[in-house]
Structures are given as C-alpha cells and as structure tokens.
Design a protein around this motif. Sequence first.
Motif, PDB file in Angstrom:
ATOM      1  N   ARG A 155       0.382  -1.312   0.260  1.00 15.21           N
ATOM      2  CA  ARG A 155       0.083   0.071  -0.116  1.00 15.21           C
ATOM      3  C   ARG A 155       1.061   1.268   0.020  1.00 15.21           C
ATOM      4  O   ARG A 155       1.660   1.515   1.228  1.00 15.21           O
ATOM      5  N   ALA A 156       0.923   2.090  -0.973  1.00 17.36           N
ATOM      6  CA  ALA A 156       1.416   3.231  -1.063  1.00 17.36           C
ATOM      7  C   ALA A 156       0.405   4.394  -1.601  1.00 17.36           C
ATOM      8  O   ALA A 156      -0.049   4.323  -2.471  1.00 17.36           O
ATOM      9  N   SER A 157       1.277   5.211  -1.230  1.00 14.20           N
ATOM     10  CA  SER A 157       0.404   6.855  -1.153  1.00 14.20           C
ATOM     11  C   SER A 157       1.025   7.848  -0.705  1.00 14.20           C
ATOM     12  O   SER A 157       2.057   7.134   0.447  1.00 14.20           O
ATOM     13  N   PHE A 158       0.701   9.118  -1.333  1.00 11.91           N
ATOM     14  CA  PHE A 158       2.127  10.134  -1.009  1.00 11.91           C
ATOM     15  C   PHE A 158       0.122  11.369  -0.603  1.00 11.91           C
ATOM     16  O   PHE A 158      -0.442  11.751  -1.409  1.00 11.91           O
ATOM     17  N   VAL A 159       0.820  12.613   0.486  1.00  9.28           N
ATOM     18  CA  VAL A 159      -0.308  12.847   0.272  1.00  9.28           C
ATOM     19  C   VAL A 159       0.604  14.963  -0.792  1.00  9.28           C
ATOM     20  O   VAL A 159       1.758  14.711   0.365  1.00  9.28           O
ATOM     21  N   VAL A 160       0.415  15.564  -1.665  1.00  6.97           N
ATOM     22  CA  VAL A 160       1.186  16.226  -1.939  1.00  6.97           C
ATOM     23  C   VAL A 160       0.327  17.741  -1.553  1.00  6.97           C
ATOM     24  O   VAL A 160      -0.659  17.876  -1.736  1.00  6.97           O
ATOM     25  N   ASP A 161       1.660  18.808  -1.730  1.00  2.33           N
ATOM     26  CA  ASP A 161       1.599  20.369  -1.117  1.00  2.33           C
ATOM     27  C   ASP A 161       1.171  20.812  -2.837  1.00  2.33           C
ATOM     28  O   ASP A 161      -0.017  21.737  -2.502  1.00  2.33           O
ATOM     29  N   ARG A 162       2.219  20.954  -3.736  1.00  2.00           N
ATOM     30  CA  ARG A 162       1.694  21.875  -4.146  1.00  2.00           C
ATOM     31  C   ARG A 162       1.179  20.954  -5.847  1.00  2.00           C
ATOM     32  O   ARG A 162       1.979  20.928  -6.135  1.00  2.00           O
ATOM     33  N   ILE A 163       0.473  21.310  -6.019  1.00  2.00           N
ATOM     34  CA  ILE A 163      -0.524  21.291  -7.228  1.00  2.00           C
ATOM     35  C   ILE A 163       0.040  20.916  -8.555  1.00  2.00           C
ATOM     36  O   ILE A 163      -0.159  20.561  -9.022  1.00  2.00           O
ATOM     37  N   ASP A 164       0.967  21.914  -8.174  1.00  2.00           N
ATOM     38  CA  ASP A 164       1.141  23.048  -9.540  1.00  2.00           C
ATOM     39  C   ASP A 164       2.229  21.675  -9.874  1.00  2.00           C
ATOM     40  O   ASP A 164       1.951  21.576 -11.964  1.00  2.00           O
ATOM     41  N   TYR A 165       2.883  20.811  -9.366  1.00  5.66           N
ATOM     42  CA  TYR A 165       3.852  19.652 -10.130  1.00  5.66           C
ATOM     43  C   TYR A 165       3.064  18.894 -10.623  1.00  5.66           C
ATOM     44  O   TYR A 165       3.637  18.583 -11.684  1.00  5.66           O
ATOM     45  N   LEU A 166       1.812  18.100 -10.147  1.00  4.32           N
ATOM     46  CA  LEU A 166       1.031  17.766 -10.881  1.00  4.32           C
ATOM     47  C   LEU A 166       0.455  17.848 -11.469  1.00  4.32           C
ATOM     48  O   LEU A 166       0.435  17.010 -13.358  1.00  4.32           O
ATOM     49  N   LYS A 186      -5.725  18.958  -0.582  1.00  5.84           N
ATOM     50  CA  LYS A 186      -4.190  18.346  -0.884  1.00  5.84           C
ATOM     51  C   LYS A 186      -4.544  17.062  -1.315  1.00  5.84           C
ATOM     52  O   LYS A 186      -5.421  16.317  -0.001  1.00  5.84           O
ATOM     53  N   PRO A 187      -4.255  16.642  -2.479  1.00  8.62           N
ATOM     54  CA  PRO A 187      -4.495  15.370  -2.600  1.00  8.62           C
ATOM     55  C   PRO A 187      -4.151  14.015  -2.196  1.00  8.62           C
ATOM     56  O   PRO A 187      -3.248  14.149  -1.993  1.00  8.62           O
ATOM     57  N   CYS A 188      -4.657  13.068  -2.161  1.00  7.55           N
ATOM     58  CA  CYS A 188      -3.897  11.725  -1.384  1.00  7.55           C
ATOM     59  C   CYS A 188      -4.026  11.312  -2.659  1.00  7.55           C
ATOM     60  O   CYS A 188      -4.571  10.752  -3.667  1.00  7.55           O
ATOM     61  N   ILE A 189      -2.238  11.024  -3.305  1.00 13.44           N
ATOM     62  CA  ILE A 189      -2.032  10.227  -4.282  1.00 13.44           C
ATOM     63  C   ILE A 189      -1.606   8.378  -4.655  1.00 13.44           C
ATOM     64  O   ILE A 189      -0.851   7.709  -3.773  1.00 13.44           O
ATOM     65  N   LEU A 274       4.676  13.665   1.559  1.00 10.01           N
ATOM     66  CA  LEU A 274       4.615  12.817   2.221  1.00 10.01           C
ATOM     67  C   LEU A 274       3.745  11.521   2.238  1.00 10.01           C
ATOM     68  O   LEU A 274       2.534  11.695   2.007  1.00 10.01           O
ATOM     69  N   GLY A 275       4.295  10.674   2.501  1.00 10.41           N
ATOM     70  CA  GLY A 275       3.707   9.568   2.296  1.00 10.41           C
ATOM     71  C   GLY A 275       3.547   7.720   3.190  1.00 10.41           C
ATOM     72  O   GLY A 275       4.847   8.204   3.790  1.00 10.41           O
ATOM     73  N   VAL A 276       3.142   7.188   3.295  1.00 10.25           N
ATOM     74  CA  VAL A 276       2.397   6.287   4.779  1.00 10.25           C
ATOM     75  C   VAL A 276       2.690   4.697   3.795  1.00 10.25           C
ATOM     76  O   VAL A 276       1.640   4.839   2.443  1.00 10.25           O
TER      77      VAL A 276
END
Length: 282
Positions: A155-166, A186-189, A274-276
């Motif tokens: 199970r891999a996921s990350f929350v992204v702060d800067r949406i501009d990179y996506l 802030k989306p969870c990818i 950051l991801g858990v």
Amino acid sequence: MPAIRISADSTCDLSPEQLARYDIGIIPLYVSLGEQSMRDGVDITAQDIYDYVDKTGKLPKTAAPSVADYLDFFRERQTSPETVLIHFTISSDFSSSYQNACIAAQEFENVSVVDSRNLSTGHGLAVIEAAVLAEQGVSAEQILAHEEKIIPRIRASFVVDRIDYLYKGGRCSGVAALGANLLKLKPCIEVVGGKMGVGKKYRGNVEKIFPVYAADRLAGKRMKRDLAFITHTGCSKETVAQVRQKMEELYKFDQIVETVAGSTITSHCGPKTLGVLFIEEE
C-alpha cells in the motif's frame, strides 16, 4: 546454493543503511534539467529540482536507464556465472525501466527482473522482502513466488502539497489545479495496480493534514508488523515526528523507517510531499 544478490532502480528510495545492510545494488534513473542530464541519487539534489521549477516553470524530465546501462550494471553485479541476480524496477506503467532491464537480462544466465508495480518505498518494500529472504537462504524460485503474493498487497500513497507539479506533469487538468489551489485542497495520490490515481482530498495546512492522512491510511487494516515507511520530500523533523507518533498510536510496527524521496520521485511530486507505505496482510 548459489549466492543471490538483490538490486533495484534508484526509485526504490531505500535508506543508505538498508542498502548497505543487505548489499542492495542501485542503478540510477536520469533526471534532466533542460539540456543537463544527471543521475538520480548521484549528482542531483532535491533543491536543484525546486530551484529549476521555480526559475523556469517547467518540470525536469526523467528517463529510464538504457539497455546498455542495465547490461553494464548486471555485469558488475554478477560476480560469477552462478551468482543469481534479482532486480526490481519501478512500475512498468511509469517507466520503460522494466522493459529495458528485461531486454538486458536476456544476455545473462540467472538474472530475473521483477516489476514492482509501485514506486518509491512501495517499490522498496518489495526489494526488502526479497533481501531478507535471500539472507535467510531461501531459493530464487521461492523469492520470486513470494513476491507475486506480496506485491499486490503493498500500500503506497502520498499527500501532495503543491498541485502545480502534478499539473505540469500532466497528472491533473488546469481547471482541477486551479480549483485545488483556490480551495487549498491537498490530494492523496494512491498507487493501485501499478498506476497512480487520486484518492481522498484533504483541505488546509498540509503539515496538519499529514497525521490525519496517516490515521486514515491505517484505519481498519491489518498490516505486516516488521516494517513501514514514512517517505517525504523535505518535510520538517517535527512533521515527520507527528506522523510517526500517530502511526505508533494506531499500530505496533516493529520498525518505522523514515526516508527522503529521491530526485525522480521529487520531480513529479514537489516539496512537502509525504507518504505512509506498508504491506497489508491477507
């Protein structure tokens, strides 16, 4: 029994201590800032990427190792014809690394290539599973069979702060990016089936969101206890400590390892991501 050596693409984001502990070989992907091509984990830093994006408004380009790169790498790792190599690549949906490594492996006896179907320490969890088994004297065939069962449960996921990179990376539309910025979302990818998708969307200050996200990810799940990762791009020590505390409150992992994402992952996620990451039990 012949020696088994484990290796991986640089996108596994394992710590230097883990790489040394299990003698895990790493082949770097490439990160290009304009015309300048550099090797992930060798001659480029996260700050180089942030500065380049802020200055140019463009993302770096990333590229897989070539077939020739893999040929050289496998020759170096295979110290004798009897040595068995098991190499793990980033998901084949994200890169041509798996394809190139498979082509190179055909030139050798005893070289197997595994598609991790993941990235960052999701990829790394598959690598560590193999390294532990190899150290215990488990055969290559048994390790490969084990990975077939384990990889779908990572199970891999990350929350992204800067949406501009996506947005710059083509992973969300301009309208979605604008809306997310206006609403401070802030989306969870999440990585599912080897592909990235958007999960839950959080709202507010990202450093306050991270512990909530960690709790959400662990809720209602039964995890392998031996190892979990907190992997991030330049988050503060205080933020990481808060996430670790939340994880420890909710589940008794034997080990929670903090790692900093490499340049390839950083290029697509940006700072304060950051991801858990963990393996779910059957």
